[in-house]
Design a protein around this motif. Structure first.
Motif, PDB file in Angstrom:
ATOM      1  N   CYS A 566      23.522  35.796  86.390  1.00  0.00           N
ATOM      2  CA  CYS A 566      22.211  36.432  86.239  1.00  0.00           C
ATOM      3  C   CYS A 566      21.922  36.676  84.770  1.00  0.00           C
ATOM      4  O   CYS A 566      22.836  36.977  83.990  1.00  0.00           O
ATOM      5  CB  CYS A 566      22.184  37.753  87.022  1.00  0.00           C
ATOM      6  SG  CYS A 566      20.716  38.750  86.749  1.00  0.00           S
ATOM      7  N   ALA A 567      20.673  36.538  84.381  1.00  0.00           N
ATOM      8  CA  ALA A 567      20.182  36.959  83.063  1.00  0.00           C
ATOM      9  C   ALA A 567      19.002  37.896  83.297  1.00  0.00           C
ATOM     10  O   ALA A 567      18.095  37.581  84.085  1.00  0.00           O
ATOM     11  CB  ALA A 567      19.747  35.756  82.225  1.00  0.00           C
ATOM     12  N   TYR A 568      19.025  39.051  82.634  1.00  0.00           N
ATOM     13  CA  TYR A 568      18.027  40.104  82.840  1.00  0.00           C
ATOM     14  C   TYR A 568      17.494  40.516  81.474  1.00  0.00           C
ATOM     15  O   TYR A 568      18.268  40.913  80.600  1.00  0.00           O
ATOM     16  CB  TYR A 568      18.684  41.295  83.539  1.00  0.00           C
ATOM     17  CG  TYR A 568      17.767  42.438  83.906  1.00  0.00           C
ATOM     18  CD1 TYR A 568      17.310  42.608  85.203  1.00  0.00           C
ATOM     19  CD2 TYR A 568      17.371  43.383  82.961  1.00  0.00           C
ATOM     20  CE1 TYR A 568      16.486  43.670  85.553  1.00  0.00           C
ATOM     21  CE2 TYR A 568      16.552  44.448  83.287  1.00  0.00           C
ATOM     22  CZ  TYR A 568      16.113  44.588  84.581  1.00  0.00           C
ATOM     23  OH  TYR A 568      15.298  45.635  84.916  1.00  0.00           O
ATOM     24  N   VAL A 569      16.180  40.391  81.272  1.00  0.00           N
ATOM     25  CA  VAL A 569      15.554  40.722  79.994  1.00  0.00           C
ATOM     26  C   VAL A 569      14.468  41.764  80.256  1.00  0.00           C
ATOM     27  O   VAL A 569      13.522  41.507  81.006  1.00  0.00           O
ATOM     28  CB  VAL A 569      14.949  39.480  79.309  1.00  0.00           C
ATOM     29  CG1 VAL A 569      14.311  39.876  77.986  1.00  0.00           C
ATOM     30  CG2 VAL A 569      16.010  38.413  79.092  1.00  0.00           C
ATOM     31  N   ASP A 570      14.627  42.957  79.652  1.00  0.00           N
ATOM     32  CA  ASP A 570      13.644  44.048  79.761  1.00  0.00           C
ATOM     33  C   ASP A 570      12.779  44.017  78.509  1.00  0.00           C
ATOM     34  O   ASP A 570      13.259  44.244  77.391  1.00  0.00           O
ATOM     35  CB  ASP A 570      14.369  45.386  79.893  1.00  0.00           C
ATOM     36  CG  ASP A 570      13.412  46.549  80.141  1.00  0.00           C
ATOM     37  OD1 ASP A 570      12.285  46.521  79.618  1.00  0.00           O
ATOM     38  OD2 ASP A 570      13.813  47.487  80.839  1.00  0.00           O
ATOM     39  N   VAL A 571      11.478  43.728  78.680  1.00  0.00           N
ATOM     40  CA  VAL A 571      10.552  43.568  77.556  1.00  0.00           C
ATOM     41  C   VAL A 571       9.624  44.781  77.490  1.00  0.00           C
ATOM     42  O   VAL A 571       9.005  45.151  78.487  1.00  0.00           O
ATOM     43  CB  VAL A 571       9.722  42.279  77.700  1.00  0.00           C
ATOM     44  CG1 VAL A 571       8.805  42.102  76.491  1.00  0.00           C
ATOM     45  CG2 VAL A 571      10.628  41.064  77.858  1.00  0.00           C
ATOM     46  N   ASP A 572       9.551  45.388  76.300  1.00  0.00           N
ATOM     47  CA  ASP A 572       8.603  46.476  76.034  1.00  0.00           C
ATOM     48  C   ASP A 572       7.337  45.838  75.472  1.00  0.00           C
ATOM     49  O   ASP A 572       7.302  45.388  74.312  1.00  0.00           O
ATOM     50  CB  ASP A 572       9.208  47.460  75.032  1.00  0.00           C
ATOM     51  CG  ASP A 572       8.320  48.679  74.800  1.00  0.00           C
ATOM     52  OD1 ASP A 572       7.104  48.602  75.066  1.00  0.00           O
ATOM     53  OD2 ASP A 572       8.842  49.698  74.330  1.00  0.00           O
ATOM     54  N   MET A 573       6.288  45.799  76.276  1.00  0.00           N
ATOM     55  CA  MET A 573       5.065  45.121  75.872  1.00  0.00           C
ATOM     56  C   MET A 573       4.346  45.849  74.744  1.00  0.00           C
ATOM     57  O   MET A 573       3.605  45.225  73.983  1.00  0.00           O
ATOM     58  CB  MET A 573       4.128  44.980  77.077  1.00  0.00           C
ATOM     59  CG  MET A 573       4.655  44.050  78.155  1.00  0.00           C
ATOM     60  SD  MET A 573       4.804  42.348  77.558  1.00  0.00           S
ATOM     61  CE  MET A 573       5.440  41.534  79.011  1.00  0.00           C
ATOM     62  N   GLU A 574       4.523  47.115  74.637  1.00  0.00           N
ATOM     63  CA  GLU A 574       3.846  47.862  73.589  1.00  0.00           C
ATOM     64  C   GLU A 574       4.490  47.628  72.228  1.00  0.00           C
ATOM     65  O   GLU A 574       3.798  47.441  71.216  1.00  0.00           O
ATOM     66  CB  GLU A 574       3.868  49.358  73.919  1.00  0.00           C
ATOM     67  CG  GLU A 574       3.123  49.730  75.171  1.00  0.00           C
ATOM     68  CD  GLU A 574       3.216  51.220  75.455  1.00  0.00           C
ATOM     69  OE1 GLU A 574       3.592  51.979  74.525  1.00  0.00           O
ATOM     70  OE2 GLU A 574       2.933  51.636  76.588  1.00  0.00           O
TER      71      GLU A 574
END
Length: 819
Positions: A566-574
């Motif tokens: 698994c690869a998990y990327v949490d992106v903060d759009m702000e």
């Protein structure tokens, strides 16, 4: 004319045993050859309708009954062994000891675990002794409903009398000089003894040959070497007959076709297993291929045919050219229509006018009522042959003006369809050719039954996987995401690749891609469970490493033998930042706005479901507007011809050369070169940045008597700074009062007030440590002293709800000025 043909067919059926006896007499009267036993067994395929026939005899070890020879479909389809203990309870051993024949149906075979078939259709077994007790036995398998009939059994009795089994299965090389075309290969050492004719074919002198099999293999055309190695390597070959053609390079540079026939003999005390057989010049053999050999080749091809179209292609390859037919069609019976699955030639102009008018999709389907002669043949369930000049309806007459053969395809007690073979010039149908067509029809019908079971399972698993994957991706604030999924074409199996895009609180987005080990329904099911679990853990507000760690523990608790990457990327759009966590999966690839591509060197942990105490480190990523994130599975970047590093470099180069303005076209271009030997999942996201960044402020609510008043004062000061109207501010102060009061009265631990304003939408949120959500009362009496808070919040808000946050919850309400 139809009555004449019917009578002729009945005469042929009555004389089947006589024709079998004549064929066997011819075989036994000819000089003895190494393949005589196999050729005798092949008569069981043609005359007795057997799908498999084999001889078991005592070997050098009398306590074992070993497979001396076989013909037909692979024995592994029926769970049959190479050897059985002579004192055991298997039907082979009992017939050998008692000298009494045995006939077993599916219910009888259920009591013998070693004879259970791996496929789903039923089969029948006949075991006949070879002379007095102790002399071995003949085993034959039938897939026809009801098993072997009286005529079949009469033919099997003739075959038993014709079998002459050598007293020992020792290879010829152990007892004297080899025949000129024979060889004997020791499987442990690779030393090979060969006859003079084989050396001549390979262009080697006797005194120049070193006795090593590698010397002969070195002369093989490289493209044919893998197939040849699959025969001469013991691990890839079971006891029984094997045949293949391959090419060697002559001194002139021209390739020469040779045909190898061999069988593996088991080893014993102090004796290694040996591959023995013959090698001959194939160019002198091809013109003399017998109908029996064609049946066996068709049986071998059908044994590996996975789908209905594969079955059709195998039938065309086995029959059209050998019979010099002008056209052949394989059609299945669906209700009252004959649906064609394979046509050769495929051009519509080569087929009757009625067929062309019904050409609806890739192949035509024609009503059976328009072909009464064909309908009658299907009802009778017997091969029908019409010579040139026979008056037939136009739909059939134009298929074979010089002769037409219709083979009903029996399967599972019904007619599965028909095979039509047509000739343009007058064709003479001999008795042997009729027997060939009948045998091929039975094999094809059973293969269609197996193929339908395979197709049904594949469609079920494919439907399961399509259901478990996202139907569509969500719209993202400040970004665009696209995904692609391609199932493998190898074996038509479905695996466990998955992807997901999860909107989170505070304008965060989680990008997920993964791969469950295996290609079956279990992998697809586990994929759905892992996708659901990751989505649930992410929605709870955990950090990326905690989300992946929870998924790892879940997979371990499920006690499955499968693991997942698994690869998990949490992106903060702000903020344009991201955190990446890998669990045994491929690195992400970033395409920067300047056109350069980078394979992210993110730290990673082990695959999910391997270690209970695994750590999953987080790697920070910085995203500028225009950056593209690419996540994929190994099916896109790894193949037998390309290792993983080369594939990742290729992906980065192709991504760098793409135009990120059209992300869907980029995804399609990246999949163009996919090898399709494995599932492929691809997830792309272009980060554009939010046009309007939210205004945010937070306040920690202390548990003091004036807590609510402090929270209202903080809210008033913040909203005044943001320029919020007085009406909206009054509504906001009411909501804050109710939410903060509820949190302080009904929960313990820390309470936090969050305010945000984006696109003129004001969000008020209060987080606490209790996971229990507030419940809106259904009714409140005048005497009630509480319960009105949530009703007030609902009355003044455009929307409200709760979110799980790190073991607790967040209650939020949105206000829209002027709404």
């Amino acid at each position: 004319m139809a009555n004449v043909v019917r009578s002729e067919g009945a005469a042929i059926s009555r004389t089947r045993a006589e024709r079998a006896e004549a064929a066997l007499d011819t075989l036994t009267a000819s000089p003895a050859t190494p393949d005589r036993l196999r050729r005798v067994l092949e008569q069981a395929l043609v005359f007795a309708g057997a799908a498999f026939a084999a001889v078991y005899t005592p070997g050098d070890d009398p306590s074992q009954l070993c497979l001396a020879e076989s013909a037909g479909l692979p024995r592994t389809l029926y769970g049959l062994r190479d050897c059985y203990p002579a004192a055991g309870t298997s039907p082979v051993a009992e017939t050998h000891r008692t000298g009494r024949p045995r006939r077993l149906g599916p219910e009888d075979l259920a009591g013998f675990p070693e004879a259970r078939r791996l496929a789903t259709s039923e089969f029948f077994v006949a075991v006949l002794p070879l002379g007095p007790a102790g002399g071995g036995c003949l085993l034959a398998v039938s897939e026809h409903p009801g098993g072997f009939d009286a005529d079949d059994r009469a033919c099997l009795d003739l075959i038993v009398r014709a079998i002459a089994v050598p007293a020992s299965t020792a290879p010829a090389g152990d007892t004297g000089e080899l025949p000129a075309d024979a060889f004997s290969l020791a499987m442990d050492s690779g030393r090979v003894e060969v006859g003079d004719e084989i050396l001549r074919l390979f262009g080697l002198a006797r005194d120049a040959f070193d006795g090593r099999v590698e010397t002969l293999l070195a002369l093989t055309v490289p493209e044919d070497l893998p197939a040849l190695m699959s025969v001469v390597e013991a691990d890839h070959m079971s006891i029984g007959e094997r045949e293949l053609e391959f090419r060697i390079l002559q001194p002139s540079g021209e390739p020469r076709w040779l045909r190898l026939r061999g069988r593996l003999l088991p080893g014993g005390e102090g004796r290694a297993a040996r591959l023995v057989g013959t090698v001959a010049d194939a160019s002198t053999l091809r013109s003399g291929v017998t109908d029996v050999a064609r049946v066996q080749r068709l049986a071998a091809a059908l044994a590996t045919a996975g789908t209905v179209k594969d079955v059709g292609k195998a039938v065309v390859a086995a029959l059209r050219r050998p019979l010099q037919a002008d056209r052949i069609a394989l059609a299945e019976l669906e209700n009252d229509r004959l649906v064609v699955t394979v046509l050769d030639p495929p051009e519509p102009e080569a087929w009757p006018e009625l067929w062309r008018t019904e050409w609806r999709t890739e192949w035509p389907d024609a009503p059976v009522r328009a072909m009464p002669t064909l309908a009658a043949a299907l009802r009778e369930g017997r091969a029908r042959i019409w010579p040139a000049g026979t008056p037939l309806e136009p739909a059939l007459a134009d298929v074979g003006p010089g002769g037409l053969a219709v083979l009903p395809l029996p399967a599972g007690g019904r007619m599965a369809g028909a095979c039509l073979i047509g000739w343009d010039r007058p064709h003479d149908f001999g008795p042997d050719e009729r027997a060939l067509l009948t045998a091929c029809a039975g094999l094809t019908g059973q293969a269609l039954l197996r193929a339908h079971a395979f197709d049904a399972e594949h469609e079920l698993v494919g439907m399961l996987q399509r259901t478990l994957l996202p139907r569509r991706l969500p719209r993202l604030p400040g970004a665009v995401a696209v995904a692609r999924y391609l199932p493998t074409t190898a074996g038509l199996e479905v695996g466990g690749d998955w992807y997901d895009v999860i909107p989170l609180a505070d304008h965060h987005v989680a990008l997920v891609i993964g791969d469950v080990q295996g290609h079956n329904a279990g992998a697809a099911t586990l994929m759905g469970q892992m996708r659901t679990a990751l989505r649930a853990y992410a929605a709870e507000g955990h950090s990326p490493d905690v989300v992946v760690a929870h998924a790892n523990r879940l997979l371990l608790d499920m006690e499955t033998d499968l693991f997942a990457t698994c690869a998990y990327v949490d992106v903060d759009m702000e903020q344009g930042t991201a955190w990446c966590v890998r669990a045994g999966h491929l690195q992400p690839v970033l395409r920067h706005p300047d056109g350069t591509a980078e394979i992210v060197r993110a730290e990673g942990g082990p695959p999910l479901g391997v270690l209970s105490q695994a750590e999953f480190p987080m790697t920070p990523l910085r995203l500028q507007p225009g950056t593209v994130i690419a996540l994929t599975t190994d099916g896109l970047v790894e193949s037998p011809d390309e290792d993983l590093d080369m594939g990742m470099d290729r992906l980065a180069a192709e991504l760098a050369a793409a135009d990120p303005a059209h992300l869907g076209l980029v995804a399609d271009a990246l999949l163009t070169g996919a090898h399709r030997t494995d599932d492929v999942a691809l997830l792309l996201m272009r980060y554009d940045g939010m046009a309007v960044k939210p205004l945010r402020e937070s306040w920690t609510v202390w548990r003091v008597p004036e807590a609510v008043r402090h929270a209202r004062r903080f809210t008033r000061r913040t909203l005044r700074t943001w320029g919020v109207s007085q009406d909206t501010m009054e509504a906001a102060l009411l909501v804050v009062s109710e939410l903060v009061t509820n949190a302080l009265v009904h929960t313990g631990g820390q309470v936090r007030l969050d305010l945000s304003l984006v696109n003129h939408r004001l969000r008020l949120a209060v987080a606490d440590a209790s996971p229990r959500s507030p419940v809106k009362p259904t009714s409140i009496g005048w005497e009630a002293t509480g319960g009105r808070g949530i009703l007030l919040v609902e009355a003044v808000s455009a929307a409200w709800g709760t979110l799980p946050v790190s073991g607790g919850k967040q209650v939020w309400a949105d206000l829209v000025p002027g709404g």
